[in-house]
Scaffold this active site. Structure first.
Site, PDB file in Angstrom:
ATOM      1  N   ARG A   1       3.277 -11.944  58.816  1.00  0.00           N
ATOM      2  CA  ARG A   1       4.357 -11.897  57.832  1.00  0.00           C
ATOM      3  C   ARG A   1       5.530 -11.085  58.379  1.00  0.00           C
ATOM      4  NH1 ARG A   1       2.571  -9.783  52.128  1.00  0.00           N
ATOM      5  NH2 ARG A   1       2.333  -7.870  53.321  1.00  0.00           N
TER       6      ARG A   1
ATOM      7  N   ARG B   1     -11.439 -12.596  55.864  1.00  0.00           N
ATOM      8  CA  ARG B   1     -12.124 -12.920  54.611  1.00  0.00           C
ATOM      9  C   ARG B   1     -12.414 -14.419  54.616  1.00  0.00           C
ATOM     10  NH1 ARG B   1     -13.136  -8.360  54.152  1.00  0.00           N
ATOM     11  NH2 ARG B   1     -12.579  -6.900  52.487  1.00  0.00           N
TER      12      ARG B   1
ATOM     13  N   GLU C   1     -19.424 -15.374  49.619  1.00  0.00           N
ATOM     14  CA  GLU C   1     -20.468 -14.404  49.990  1.00  0.00           C
ATOM     15  C   GLU C   1     -21.260 -13.967  48.772  1.00  0.00           C
ATOM     16  OE1 GLU C   1     -19.254 -11.031  52.387  1.00  0.00           O
ATOM     17  OE2 GLU C   1     -18.034 -12.330  53.639  1.00  0.00           O
TER      18      GLU C   1
ATOM     19  N   HIS D   1     -21.354 -10.393  57.858  1.00  0.00           N
ATOM     20  CA  HIS D   1     -20.289  -9.449  57.494  1.00  0.00           C
ATOM     21  C   HIS D   1     -20.567  -8.043  58.055  1.00  0.00           C
ATOM     22  CE1 HIS D   1     -16.933  -8.713  54.338  1.00  0.00           C
ATOM     23  NE2 HIS D   1     -16.764  -7.951  55.395  1.00  0.00           N
TER      24      HIS D   1
HETATM   25  P1  NAP Z   1      -3.414  -4.685  57.983  1.00  0.00           P
HETATM   26  O1  NAP Z   1      -3.142  -3.613  58.975  1.00  0.00           O
HETATM   27  O2  NAP Z   1      -2.776  -4.608  56.639  1.00  0.00           O
HETATM   28  O3  NAP Z   1      -3.049  -6.073  58.704  1.00  0.00           O
HETATM   29  C1  NAP Z   1      -2.925  -7.283  58.017  1.00  0.00           C
HETATM   30  C2  NAP Z   1      -1.804  -8.072  58.666  1.00  0.00           C
HETATM   31  O4  NAP Z   1      -1.729  -9.355  58.021  1.00  0.00           O
HETATM   32  C3  NAP Z   1      -0.430  -7.415  58.511  1.00  0.00           C
HETATM   33  O5  NAP Z   1       0.269  -7.532  59.714  1.00  0.00           O
HETATM   34  C4  NAP Z   1       0.213  -8.255  57.399  1.00  0.00           C
HETATM   35  O6  NAP Z   1       1.624  -8.301  57.461  1.00  0.00           O
HETATM   36  C5  NAP Z   1      -0.362  -9.617  57.726  1.00  0.00           C
HETATM   37  N1  NAP Z   1      -0.212 -10.520  56.575  1.00  0.00           N
HETATM   38  C6  NAP Z   1      -0.428 -10.255  55.257  1.00  0.00           C
HETATM   39  N2  NAP Z   1      -0.157 -11.347  54.524  1.00  0.00           N
HETATM   40  C7  NAP Z   1       0.246 -12.305  55.389  1.00  0.00           C
HETATM   41  C8  NAP Z   1       0.683 -13.642  55.226  1.00  0.00           C
HETATM   42  N3  NAP Z   1       0.745 -14.215  54.013  1.00  0.00           N
HETATM   43  N4  NAP Z   1       1.036 -14.328  56.337  1.00  0.00           N
HETATM   44  C9  NAP Z   1       0.996 -13.760  57.555  1.00  0.00           C
HETATM   45  N5  NAP Z   1       0.577 -12.488  57.774  1.00  0.00           N
HETATM   46  C10 NAP Z   1       0.209 -11.773  56.695  1.00  0.00           C
HETATM   47  O7  NAP Z   1      -4.970  -4.811  57.726  1.00  0.00           O
HETATM   48  P2  NAP Z   1      -6.181  -4.559  58.758  1.00  0.00           P
HETATM   49  O8  NAP Z   1      -6.633  -3.148  58.665  1.00  0.00           O
HETATM   50  O9  NAP Z   1      -5.800  -5.094  60.095  1.00  0.00           O
HETATM   51  O10 NAP Z   1      -7.313  -5.480  58.072  1.00  0.00           O
HETATM   52  C11 NAP Z   1      -7.114  -6.868  57.945  1.00  0.00           C
HETATM   53  C12 NAP Z   1      -8.200  -7.503  57.120  1.00  0.00           C
HETATM   54  O11 NAP Z   1      -9.409  -7.567  57.850  1.00  0.00           O
HETATM   55  C13 NAP Z   1      -8.588  -6.746  55.829  1.00  0.00           C
HETATM   56  O12 NAP Z   1      -7.714  -7.043  54.766  1.00  0.00           O
HETATM   57  C14 NAP Z   1     -10.003  -7.225  55.571  1.00  0.00           C
HETATM   58  O13 NAP Z   1      -9.968  -8.340  54.696  1.00  0.00           O
HETATM   59  C15 NAP Z   1     -10.500  -7.663  56.932  1.00  0.00           C
HETATM   60  N6  NAP Z   1     -11.601  -6.810  57.450  1.00  0.00           N
HETATM   61  C16 NAP Z   1     -12.823  -7.357  57.642  1.00  0.00           C
HETATM   62  C17 NAP Z   1     -13.843  -6.585  58.163  1.00  0.00           C
HETATM   63  C18 NAP Z   1     -15.219  -7.151  58.405  1.00  0.00           C
HETATM   64  O14 NAP Z   1     -16.188  -6.444  58.223  1.00  0.00           O
HETATM   65  N7  NAP Z   1     -15.334  -8.395  58.839  1.00  0.00           N
HETATM   66  C19 NAP Z   1     -13.622  -5.238  58.466  1.00  0.00           C
HETATM   67  C20 NAP Z   1     -12.364  -4.712  58.247  1.00  0.00           C
HETATM   68  C21 NAP Z   1     -11.344  -5.507  57.738  1.00  0.00           C
HETATM   69  P3  NAP Z   1       2.538  -7.167  56.746  1.00  0.00           P
HETATM   70  O15 NAP Z   1       2.639  -6.090  57.782  1.00  0.00           O
HETATM   71  O16 NAP Z   1       3.817  -7.833  56.445  1.00  0.00           O
HETATM   72  O17 NAP Z   1       1.798  -6.718  55.506  1.00  0.00           O
HETATM   73  C1  GLV Z   2     -14.600  -5.043  55.222  1.00  0.00           C
HETATM   74  O1  GLV Z   2     -14.708  -6.213  55.097  1.00  0.00           O
HETATM   75  C2  GLV Z   2     -13.404  -4.300  54.955  1.00  0.00           C
HETATM   76  O2  GLV Z   2     -12.461  -4.849  54.370  1.00  0.00           O
HETATM   77  O3  GLV Z   2     -13.381  -3.098  55.300  1.00  0.00           O
END
Ligand code: NAP
Ligand code: GLV
Length: 310
Positions: A168, A229, A258, A276
């Protein structure tokens, strides 16, 4: 003392910290404690919605022990004056490592090869057995260049992968240079990436980002890795493109419904499926628990939280 309802088992240091400001109930008794609870540590398999909040009239803070907070109704919390916090940064590296482990396992078919050996099928080195895709020289596409997306990009250079991304917000030129990452339009990311890795949160805009139409337009022979997700992907349609192309394979750590795994996925030989576990290392889980506990400690002490969502 304020009651703190926790859906997750907390490690001792987090419990000790919380004991300074309240009494912890859970995980088996968290639900019956809702009526009295002033703090809640929720779990992402249970929606924190208006109905649940109505059962918790004394709640002051919802402290997610995760970075994603798509399972919390932020408007409902805002209306009730409830603070919401999450755990950014402390799980970035563990999750990026897992995304890479899943990428390598999927492209090189590690679980399938190991299952074959365990099944007694290994007949020594054979020229055409267990062939996977090529990593070096391939293009890695990152959707969502935030904390985890950038950590995934940072790990690409030693593997000789070219990195392109869509997000984004575009990162700065200096950050792009440091990561060796090129910004491209979504259409280019979708149609030219050899491996497409998802790292955006689940929002109304990203739900079914990969719908039947976009899945069919992915590069022939490419791979999809999802550690973000499940609902970013229409998984019923994913099953179809894994059966008949254009995808060569998919590695999933997260699922649309899930803990149910979408019918058809388990039968596919070209899907690698993890339960997960993105942030599931001992140190990371300790850090996540401590950050959630610190947020509660501060709010129940009348201070601002360290990592608020809003
Ligand atoms: P983050 O730092 O907020 O990064 C998310 C990125 O996605 C940001 O650059 C954001 O842009 C971008 N984004 C948001 N909406 C968008 C859209 N509509 N189109 C394009 N880009 C978009 O979050 P993070 O810490 O990296 O974590 C990301 C996600 O990973 C979490 O929300 C969670 O669901 C998932 N996760 C999963 C696990 C697991 O166990 N598998 C663990 C941790 C996290 P902006 O900068 O403009 O907001
Ligand atoms: C795990 O899925 C997290 O969002 O931290």
């Amino acid at each position: 003392m304020p009651l703190i309802a926790s859906t997750v088992p907390l490690p001792d240091p987090a419990r000790q910290l919380l004991a300074e400001v309240g009494v912890v109930r859970g995980p088996e008794r968290w639900e019956e404690s809702l009526g009295e609870a002033e703090a809640l540590i929720p779990v992402l398999s249970k929606q924190v919605d208006a109905a649940l909040l109505d059962r918790a009239p004394r709640l002051r803070i919802v402290a997610c022990p995760t970075v994603g907070y798509d399972y919390v109704d932020l408007d409902a919390c805002r209306e009730r004056g409830i603070i919401v916090t999450h755990t950014p940064d402390v799980l970035t590296d563990a999750t990026a490592d897992l995304a890479w482990a899943l990428l390598l396992a999927t492209v090189r078919r590690l679980p399938q090869a190991e299952a074959s050996l365990r099944g007694g099928e290994f007949q020594g080195w054979r020229f055409r057995d267990y062939l996977g895709g090529d990593i070096t020289g391939a293009t890695l596409g990152i959707f969502g260049m935030g904390r985890i997306g950038q950590a995934v990009a940072r790990r690409a250079a030693p593997f000789g992968m070219r990195v392109q991304y869509t997000s984004r917000t575009r990162i700065s030129d200096a950050e792009e240079r440091a990561l060796g990452a090129e910004w491209v339009e979504w259409e280019t990311l979708l149609t030219t990436s050899d491996v497409l890795s998802l790292h955006a949160p689940l929002t109304p805009e990203t739900r079914h980002l990969l719908d039947p139409n976009s899945l069919r337009r992915m590069k022939t022979g490419s791979y999809l890795i999802n550690t973000a997700r499940g609902a970013l992907v229409d998984e019923a349609a994913l099953v179809e493109v894994l059966r008949s192309g254009p995808l060569a394979g998919a590695g999933l750590d997260v699922y649309e419904h899930e803990p149910e795994v979408t019918p058809g996925l388990l039968e596919l030989d070209n899907a690698v499926l993890l339960p997960h576990i993105g942030s599931a290392t001992r140190g990371t889980r300790m850090n996540m628990a401590m950050l959630a506990a610190r947020n509660i400690h501060r709010v129940l002490s009348g201070e601002l939280p360290l990592t608020p969502v809003m």
